[in-house]
Design an enzyme around this catalytic site. Structure first.
Site, PDB file in Angstrom:
ATOM      1  CD  GLU A 131      -2.787   1.243   2.181  1.00  0.00           C
ATOM      2  OE1 GLU A 131      -3.717   2.053   2.361  1.00  0.00           O
ATOM      3  OE2 GLU A 131      -2.566   0.567   3.335  1.00  0.00           O
ATOM      4  CE  LYS A 159      -6.807   0.101   1.390  1.00  0.00           C
ATOM      5  NZ  LYS A 159      -7.254  -0.467   2.772  1.00  0.00           N
TER       6      LYS A 159
END
Length: 297
Positions: free
Chosen positions: A178, A215
């Site tokens: 992420e 992500k």
């Protein structure tokens, strides 16, 4: 430990989104405040985290929180170690709700340098990963933040994310990388160009069959991460809401067909501790429906 193939299939091709239920110490008071639980309502960290756990349990047990629309959920470490109705949370998620469990593994962010915030050291990561495997966790997530379109900073973020990912894969889990781009960045679009290129470079260096997930902040340019999502080593690309409202995040996500949602703020928007179960389920159900619709658009 081998990856659960049923869980892998659900994450790779299931229709729905991944719920982010992984607020940690720093973000917990704000999340509780939005839920209507104020600092005066609890005393100390133990009571604060219990209030947060009660909120998460209420969400997980809600009528619409099932694999029909929620294919996975990211947990905070304390949540993984806890129970709901006497059952370990990860086990309950998969066995009772059909939702694949993930674990947030990072320990927060370093101070900003070169326009980014790297991950803080994780010296006990191997032991945490072993506990995650034992608990029935499918994958992990670690968050860095990009504030500016600084090529060196973004390269450092991506390199660090992939180093952690290798450690996670070695433990038999699927990592979600992420590298969040700050939605308020004045150079957001340029940062996303640099991030896409850095991700593709590192993905090309992964061994065949070593699967990761990404992500990412919903990009300014629709389809920005299509090539990333199509890469042979990528199981799925999910989007973070990044502070956007449910409506705004869902509208932006619907323009990116290669991404599904992994929202936290947008998922819990409008929920309140004082709601009756019927009111709570209706409000959460409405949020779930919006996010699901954007994810399958």
């Amino acid at each position: 430990m081998a990856i659960n193939n049923a869980q892998k299939t659900q994450i790779e091709s299931g229709k729905g989104f991944i719920a982010a239920l992984d607020q940690s110490g720093g973000s917990t008071p704000k999340a509780l405040g939005l839920y209507g639980v104020q600092p005066s309502d609890y005393s100390g960290d133990a009571e604060m985290f219990q209030a947060m756990h009660d909120m998460r349990a209420r969400i997980i047990l809600a009528n619409d929180f099932t694999s029909a629309k929620v294919i996975g959920a990211i947990l905070f470490e304390r949540t993984m170690d806890d129970t709901i109705n006497g059952k370990p949370v990860a086990q309950l998620l998969w066995e009772d709700r059909g939702v694949v469990p993930f674990l947030k593994i990072d320990k927060g962010l370093e101070e900003t340098a070169d326009g980014v915030q790297l991950l803080k050291p994780m010296p006990e990561l191997d032991s945490l990963l072993a506990r995650a495997v034992a608990a029935g966790i499918f994958g992990t997530k670690e968050r860095s933040v990009i504030h500016e379109a600084d090529a060196g900073g973004i390269d450092a973020v991506v390199a660090q994310q992939f180093e952690v990912a290798k450690q996670v894969c070695k433990a038999g889990l699927v990592p979600i990388l992420e590298p969040e781009v700050n939605i308020h960045s004045k150079t957001k679009a340029a940062a996303e160009d640099l991030l896409r290129d850095a991700l593709l470079k590192h993905l090309d260096q992964l061994p065949e069959g070593e699967m990761v997930m990404l992500k990412l902040t919903i990009p300014d340019v629709p389809g920005q991460y299509d090539k990333v999502a199509q890469h042979a080593n990528v199981l799925r690309v999910v989007a973070l809401s990044g502070g956007y409202s449910t409506d705004e995040a869902s509208a932006k996500l619907s323009q990116n067909s290669s991404m599904i949602a992994s929202f936290s703020r947008a998922l819990t928007e409008g929920l309140n501790v004082s709601m009756t179960d019927a009111e709570f389920n209706a409000a959460l159900g409405a949020n779930i429906n919006k996010i699901y619709a954007a994810s399958v658009a």
